[in-house]
Design a protein around this motif. Structure first.
Motif, PDB file in Angstrom:
ATOM      1  N   LEU A  29      -2.374 -17.783  -6.070  1.00  0.00           N
ATOM      2  CA  LEU A  29      -0.620 -18.755  -6.114  1.00  0.00           C
ATOM      3  C   LEU A  29      -0.676 -19.130  -7.255  1.00  0.00           C
ATOM      4  CD1 LEU A  29       0.510 -20.202  -2.921  1.00  0.00           C
ATOM      5  CD2 LEU A  29       1.706 -18.922  -4.264  1.00  0.00           C
ATOM      6  N   THR A  30      -0.401 -19.714  -8.191  1.00  0.00           N
ATOM      7  CA  THR A  30      -0.539 -20.489  -9.417  1.00  0.00           C
ATOM      8  C   THR A  30      -0.413 -19.130 -10.015  1.00  0.00           C
ATOM      9  OG1 THR A  30      -1.800 -21.809  -9.163  1.00  0.00           O
ATOM     10  CG2 THR A  30      -1.760 -22.264 -11.418  1.00  0.00           C
ATOM     11  N   GLY A  31      -1.458 -17.651 -10.409  1.00  0.00           N
ATOM     12  CA  GLY A  31      -1.832 -17.209 -10.885  1.00  0.00           C
ATOM     13  C   GLY A  31       0.178 -15.435 -10.992  1.00  0.00           C
ATOM     14  N   VAL A  46      -5.701 -10.989 -14.630  1.00  0.00           N
ATOM     15  CA  VAL A  46      -7.492 -10.307 -14.162  1.00  0.00           C
ATOM     16  C   VAL A  46      -7.879 -11.885 -13.174  1.00  0.00           C
ATOM     17  CG1 VAL A  46      -8.264  -9.610 -16.345  1.00  0.00           C
ATOM     18  CG2 VAL A  46      -8.840 -11.836 -16.075  1.00  0.00           C
ATOM     19  N   GLU A  47      -8.121 -10.483 -12.489  1.00  0.00           N
ATOM     20  CA  GLU A  47      -9.191 -11.705 -10.802  1.00  0.00           C
ATOM     21  C   GLU A  47     -10.742 -11.588 -10.543  1.00  0.00           C
ATOM     22  OE1 GLU A  47      -8.099 -13.897  -8.533  1.00  0.00           O
ATOM     23  OE2 GLU A  47     -10.076 -13.228  -7.422  1.00  0.00           O
ATOM     24  N   ALA A  48     -10.747 -12.171 -10.319  1.00  0.00           N
ATOM     25  CA  ALA A  48     -12.294 -12.058 -10.684  1.00  0.00           C
ATOM     26  C   ALA A  48     -12.296 -11.292  -8.901  1.00  0.00           C
ATOM     27  CB  ALA A  48     -13.642 -13.431 -10.141  1.00  0.00           C
ATOM     28  N   VAL A  55      -8.999 -20.440  -3.258  1.00  0.00           N
ATOM     29  CA  VAL A  55      -8.317 -21.714  -2.152  1.00  0.00           C
ATOM     30  C   VAL A  55      -7.342 -21.265  -1.475  1.00  0.00           C
ATOM     31  CG1 VAL A  55      -8.313 -23.652  -1.957  1.00  0.00           C
ATOM     32  CG2 VAL A  55      -9.927 -22.873  -3.766  1.00  0.00           C
ATOM     33  N   THR A  56      -6.309 -20.554  -1.645  1.00  0.00           N
ATOM     34  CA  THR A  56      -5.326 -19.774  -1.475  1.00  0.00           C
ATOM     35  C   THR A  56      -5.897 -18.700   0.437  1.00  0.00           C
ATOM     36  OG1 THR A  56      -4.153 -20.269  -2.654  1.00  0.00           O
ATOM     37  CG2 THR A  56      -3.216 -19.145  -1.444  1.00  0.00           C
ATOM     38  N   LYS A  57      -6.199 -18.089   0.481  1.00  0.00           N
ATOM     39  CA  LYS A  57      -6.791 -17.438   1.577  1.00  0.00           C
ATOM     40  C   LYS A  57      -7.377 -19.137   2.675  1.00  0.00           C
ATOM     41  CE  LYS A  57     -11.363 -16.363   2.096  1.00  0.00           C
ATOM     42  NZ  LYS A  57     -12.101 -17.298   1.106  1.00  0.00           N
ATOM     43  N   THR A  59      -5.780 -22.446   3.447  1.00  0.00           N
ATOM     44  CA  THR A  59      -5.093 -22.795   2.995  1.00  0.00           C
ATOM     45  C   THR A  59      -4.244 -23.315   4.401  1.00  0.00           C
ATOM     46  OG1 THR A  59      -2.947 -24.101   1.883  1.00  0.00           O
ATOM     47  CG2 THR A  59      -3.037 -21.791   2.225  1.00  0.00           C
ATOM     48  N   THR A  60      -3.878 -24.251   4.441  1.00  0.00           N
ATOM     49  CA  THR A  60      -2.781 -24.245   5.354  1.00  0.00           C
ATOM     50  C   THR A  60      -1.232 -24.210   5.159  1.00  0.00           C
ATOM     51  OG1 THR A  60      -2.738 -27.299   5.160  1.00  0.00           O
ATOM     52  CG2 THR A  60      -3.896 -26.216   6.863  1.00  0.00           C
ATOM     53  N   ALA A  61      -1.282 -24.133   4.014  1.00  0.00           N
ATOM     54  CA  ALA A  61      -0.370 -23.601   3.719  1.00  0.00           C
ATOM     55  C   ALA A  61       1.006 -24.235   4.239  1.00  0.00           C
ATOM     56  CB  ALA A  61      -0.080 -21.689   4.402  1.00  0.00           C
ATOM     57  N   PRO A 222     -10.768 -25.030 -14.010  1.00  0.00           N
ATOM     58  CA  PRO A 222     -11.113 -24.267 -14.937  1.00  0.00           C
ATOM     59  C   PRO A 222     -11.970 -24.474 -15.563  1.00  0.00           C
ATOM     60  CG  PRO A 222      -9.268 -25.723 -15.065  1.00  0.00           C
ATOM     61  CD  PRO A 222     -10.226 -26.395 -13.632  1.00  0.00           C
ATOM     62  N   TYR A 223     -13.262 -24.025 -15.559  1.00  0.00           N
ATOM     63  CA  TYR A 223     -14.394 -23.975 -16.173  1.00  0.00           C
ATOM     64  C   TYR A 223     -14.483 -23.675 -17.081  1.00  0.00           C
ATOM     65  CZ  TYR A 223     -15.394 -19.378 -14.986  1.00  0.00           C
ATOM     66  OH  TYR A 223     -15.134 -17.779 -13.739  1.00  0.00           O
ATOM     67  N   PHE A 224     -14.185 -23.028 -17.881  1.00  0.00           N
ATOM     68  CA  PHE A 224     -14.198 -22.879 -19.307  1.00  0.00           C
ATOM     69  C   PHE A 224     -13.297 -23.631 -20.468  1.00  0.00           C
ATOM     70  CE2 PHE A 224     -12.432 -19.139 -17.039  1.00  0.00           C
ATOM     71  CZ  PHE A 224     -13.289 -18.315 -17.197  1.00  0.00           C
TER      72      PHE A 224
HETATM   73  C1  LIG Z   1      -8.339 -26.992   3.808  1.00  0.00           C
HETATM   74  C2  LIG Z   1      -7.236 -27.178   2.323  1.00  0.00           C
HETATM   75  C3  LIG Z   1      -5.440 -27.130   2.750  1.00  0.00           C
HETATM   76  C4  LIG Z   1      -4.574 -27.187   2.160  1.00  0.00           C
HETATM   77  N1  LIG Z   1      -3.183 -26.545   2.877  1.00  0.00           N
HETATM   78  C5  LIG Z   1      -2.069 -27.328   1.845  1.00  0.00           C
HETATM   79  C6  LIG Z   1      -1.077 -27.135   2.659  1.00  0.00           C
HETATM   80  O1  LIG Z   1      -0.776 -27.030   3.933  1.00  0.00           O
HETATM   81  N2  LIG Z   1      -0.501 -27.344   1.620  1.00  0.00           N
HETATM   82  C7  LIG Z   1      -0.350 -26.977   0.267  1.00  0.00           C
HETATM   83  O2  LIG Z   1       0.744 -27.103  -0.760  1.00  0.00           O
HETATM   84  N3  LIG Z   1      -1.360 -27.236  -0.371  1.00  0.00           N
HETATM   85  C8  LIG Z   1      -2.297 -27.008   0.180  1.00  0.00           C
HETATM   86  N4  LIG Z   1      -4.326 -27.009  -0.138  1.00  0.00           N
HETATM   87  C9  LIG Z   1      -4.182 -26.387  -1.663  1.00  0.00           C
HETATM   88  C10 LIG Z   1      -4.114 -25.273  -1.249  1.00  0.00           C
HETATM   89  O3  LIG Z   1      -3.955 -24.254  -1.026  1.00  0.00           O
HETATM   90  C11 LIG Z   1      -4.335 -24.793  -3.483  1.00  0.00           C
HETATM   91  O4  LIG Z   1      -4.168 -25.859  -3.731  1.00  0.00           O
HETATM   92  C12 LIG Z   1      -3.774 -23.591  -3.880  1.00  0.00           C
HETATM   93  O5  LIG Z   1      -3.969 -23.199  -2.693  1.00  0.00           O
HETATM   94  C13 LIG Z   1      -4.561 -23.492  -5.043  1.00  0.00           C
HETATM   95  O6  LIG Z   1      -3.598 -22.584  -5.138  1.00  0.00           O
HETATM   96  P1  LIG Z   1      -4.435 -21.351  -6.911  1.00  0.00           P
HETATM   97  O7  LIG Z   1      -3.816 -20.284  -7.086  1.00  0.00           O
HETATM   98  O8  LIG Z   1      -4.194 -21.733  -8.103  1.00  0.00           O
HETATM   99  O9  LIG Z   1      -6.241 -21.286  -6.801  1.00  0.00           O
HETATM  100  P2  LIG Z   1      -6.968 -19.739  -5.527  1.00  0.00           P
HETATM  101  O10 LIG Z   1      -6.201 -19.988  -5.307  1.00  0.00           O
HETATM  102  O11 LIG Z   1      -8.333 -20.350  -5.859  1.00  0.00           O
HETATM  103  O12 LIG Z   1      -6.866 -19.327  -7.171  1.00  0.00           O
HETATM  104  C14 LIG Z   1      -7.565 -18.793  -8.055  1.00  0.00           C
HETATM  105  C15 LIG Z   1      -8.136 -17.299  -8.026  1.00  0.00           C
HETATM  106  O13 LIG Z   1      -8.672 -17.443  -9.505  1.00  0.00           O
HETATM  107  C16 LIG Z   1      -9.829 -16.129  -9.356  1.00  0.00           C
HETATM  108  N5  LIG Z   1     -10.665 -16.962 -10.490  1.00  0.00           N
HETATM  109  C17 LIG Z   1     -11.805 -17.469 -10.526  1.00  0.00           C
HETATM  110  N6  LIG Z   1     -12.572 -17.255 -12.246  1.00  0.00           N
HETATM  111  C18 LIG Z   1     -11.946 -16.291 -12.153  1.00  0.00           C
HETATM  112  C19 LIG Z   1     -12.269 -15.177 -13.267  1.00  0.00           C
HETATM  113  N7  LIG Z   1     -13.576 -15.891 -14.165  1.00  0.00           N
HETATM  114  N8  LIG Z   1     -12.018 -14.569 -14.027  1.00  0.00           N
HETATM  115  C20 LIG Z   1     -10.991 -13.980 -13.002  1.00  0.00           C
HETATM  116  N9  LIG Z   1     -10.564 -15.304 -11.592  1.00  0.00           N
HETATM  117  C21 LIG Z   1     -11.111 -15.789 -11.663  1.00  0.00           C
HETATM  118  C22 LIG Z   1     -10.413 -16.937  -8.267  1.00  0.00           C
HETATM  119  O14 LIG Z   1     -10.996 -15.843  -7.523  1.00  0.00           O
HETATM  120  C23 LIG Z   1      -9.007 -16.896  -7.519  1.00  0.00           C
HETATM  121  O15 LIG Z   1      -7.866 -16.089  -6.647  1.00  0.00           O
HETATM  122  C24 LIG Z   1      -5.316 -27.211   0.943  1.00  0.00           C
HETATM  123  C25 LIG Z   1      -6.259 -27.321  -0.182  1.00  0.00           C
HETATM  124  C26 LIG Z   1      -7.236 -27.112   1.427  1.00  0.00           C
HETATM  125  C27 LIG Z   1      -8.731 -27.545   0.253  1.00  0.00           C
END
Ligand SMILES: Cc1cc2nc3c(=O)[nH]c(=O)nc-3n(C[C@H](O)[C@H](O)[C@H](O)COP(=O)(O)OP(=O)(O)OC[C@H]3O[C@@H](n4cnc5c(N)ncnc54)[C@H](O)[C@@H]3O)c2cc1C
Length: 473
Positions: A29-31, A46-48, A55-57, A59-61, A222-224
């Motif tokens: 989502l963020t990217g 780039v996506e690993a 985390v997005t897959k 989530t409760t969304a 962001p472990y970098f």
């Molecule tokens: C149980 C639970 C329920 C939730 N429910 C809600 C909700 O109802 N409403 C809400 O607003 N939020 C909810 N959230 C929060 C929300 O789901 C997350 O904050 C959001 O999905 C994060 O999105 P993201 O794109 O930042 O991270 P991610 O979806 O984790 O994406 C990060 C991506 O970076 C990639 N990546 C990582 N390292 C590397 C690398 N070195 N090189 C290339 N790619 C890399 C990963 O493979 C991944 O695809 C919930 C969270 C949890 C834990």
């Protein structure tokens, strides 16, 4: 297994060295939303693993500004003005979703729902009333209203203008828009390290390298960044989700006000209606037995084993002042993370703020979400963060927790899982990220790191970061 089904698409991996203006690391989502806002620039993503597989897959969304008692918590640590500003940002993010979904005609089951916060303990009644008062003072239409669920509740209040959607249907359309705009998205391409020389960042993706003038870290963890950056500002929370089939769809979303959080929503696809139930949230350093945690969710929502269609866990970063970490962390290096489990609104906000900062250097939320901020909450919570970090590392080394496991799991320096056919699956029992020993998650059949929530399948493939390496023997 998650309720949000993956979408089929042609995957492209990196097959040459590249130079771009902006590299977005992380294709969820963020990217992808950051790429959407920057799509007329020279960018790559780039996506690993695969799009939306973080985390997005799981989530409760819920797309909502009613986030348990978050405004009282922010007001306590950062003052009422910042709590109001956060509320305003969440309302704006919701409006922005409406705008994008309408403009791009995205079919993602975007549905308006009533959202409830309920007190599942008597001691929470006063706190819930305080949260309700805060919202009233901010001119939000909020009212006391009985919880339309069988779950125990001593007090509850609701708002009417919140939403839910299917995040992977949404991402699929954003992905297609980026593809049509000829933005390269490289999947199965991990960035292992980032080095800065003069004004250029060089990202090591294994066989190939990408040079970029600006980097956006959309990797959730962001472990970098210097290893002590996040552990001193946050902890990782894990929650457990059970999904059951139900007869009727309810246009409601509910969340408890107390910790651990219990939360539910409904979802309807072409064939069935489901209730998604979440609970037993905890700091990953503690309460690690997955079977016990799933049992708590089942008990709270009165779900039997036979009714469960999907069961999975998920983790997110909880920051010390309950505000996300969004912005420029080093020169021309931007991050969006620490969403406190509210990543639907906050990932869109991160994308908007980061793209504004890249385009003009200005954003109205630059200060409040500044990832470099240090305030009283950091100092108050520091001992707890240090304790939980040290505890998870040491206990992962000392306690093998054999009593949790059935006979088909053995944990020592080598982790062994014996499947139903008697085949042994052996892995190195050490997380490549920081060396913690792993815990076997019997429900999902994964090796989970109790320190920073990396996950590996039974054959040692890394399926979730921050680790970017496998644990194959
Ligand atoms: C149980 C639970 C329920 C939730 N429910 C809600 C909700 O109802 N409403 C809400 O607003 N939020 C909810 N959230 C929060 C929300 O789901 C997350 O904050 C959001 O999905 C994060 O999105 P993201 O794109 O930042 O991270 P991610 O979806 O984790 O994406 C990060 C991506 O970076 C990639 N990546 C990582 N390292 C590397 C690398 N070195 N090189 C290339 N790619 C890399 C990963 O493979 C991944 O695809 C919930 C969270 C949890 C834990």
């Amino acid at each position: 297994m998650s309720i949000w089904a993956y979408f089929e698409h042609d995957k492209k991996t990196l097959e040459e060295n590249k130079e771009v203006d902006i590299l977005i690391i992380g294709g969820s989502l963020t990217g992808l939303l950051t790429a959407y806002y920057l799509k007329n620039k020279n960018i790559s993503v780039v996506e690993a693993r695969t799009i939306g597989s973080g985390v997005t897959k799981n989530t409760t969304a819920k797309i909502t500004y009613l986030q348990d008692r978050i405004y009282s918590k922010i007001a306590k640590l950062r003052g009422k003005t910042n709590a109001r500003l956060y509320l305003e940002s969440q309302k704006k993010a919701i409006k922005e979703y409406e705008k994008i979904i309408e403009k791009e005609k995205i079919d993602c089951d975007f549905t308006k729902v009533e959202s409830y916060v309920f007190a599942n303990k008597k001691s929470e009644i006063k706190k819930c009333k305080k949260e309700m008062e805060f919202l009233k003072n901010c001119k939000i239409e909020v009212s006391e209203s009985e919880l339309p669920l069988e779950t125990k509740s001593y007090f509850s209040f609701k708002v009417n203008d919140t939403y839910e959607f299917n995040p992977l249907k949404f991402l699929k359309k954003i992905y297609n828009i980026l593809k049509n705009s000829e933005i390269p998205i490289y999947e199965n391409t991990t960035v292992y390290s980032i080095k800065k020389t003069n004004s250029t960042y060089t990202c090591n993706c294994g066989k190939y390298k990408i040079k970029a003038k600006k980097i956006v870290l959309a990797t959730q963890y962001p472990y970098f960044l210097y290893p002590i950056f996040l552990p001193l500002k946050s902890y990782i929370e894990k929650s457990y989700i059970c999904v059951k089939k139900v007869e009727n769809f309810k246009n409601i979303s509910c969340i408890s006000s107390s910790y651990p959080v219990y939360s539910t929503r409904f979802y309807k696809d072409e064939n069935n209606t489901y209730q998604i139930c979440l609970g037993s949230s905890h700091n990953i350093a503690f309460k690690q037995n997955d079977i016990e945690n799933f049992e708590k969710v089942k008990k709270t929502f009165k779900i039997t084993d036979e009714e469960i269609i999907y069961k999975y866990s998920n983790t997110d970063i909880i920051t010390s002042d309950h505000l996300p970490l969004i912005g420029e962390i080093k020169e021309k290096l931007y991050i969006g993370c620490g969403y406190n489990t509210w990543g639907m609104t906050n990932s869109l906000l991160a994308a908007k703020i980061i793209s504004d900062l890249i385009k003009s250097g200005v954003s109205e939320y630059k200060n409040i979400f500044n990832p470099k901020r240090i305030n009283i909450s950091n100092i108050i919570k520091l001992p707890y963060y240090i304790f939980s970090g040290v505890k998870s590392y040491i206990s992962s080394k000392i306690i093998t927790n054999k009593s949790w496991y059935n006979k088909n799991i053995k944990v020592n320096n080598i982790g062994i899982y014996i499947d139903e056919l008697g085949k042994e699956h052996k892995v190195k029992n050490k997380c490549p990220h920081m060396g913690c020993s792993l815990i076997f998650n019997e429900t999902e059949k994964t090796w989970d790191c109790p320190c920073h929530s990396s996950r590996f399948d039974i054959d040692g493939n890394c399926i979730k970061g921050p680790s970017n390496k496998n644990i194959k023997l």
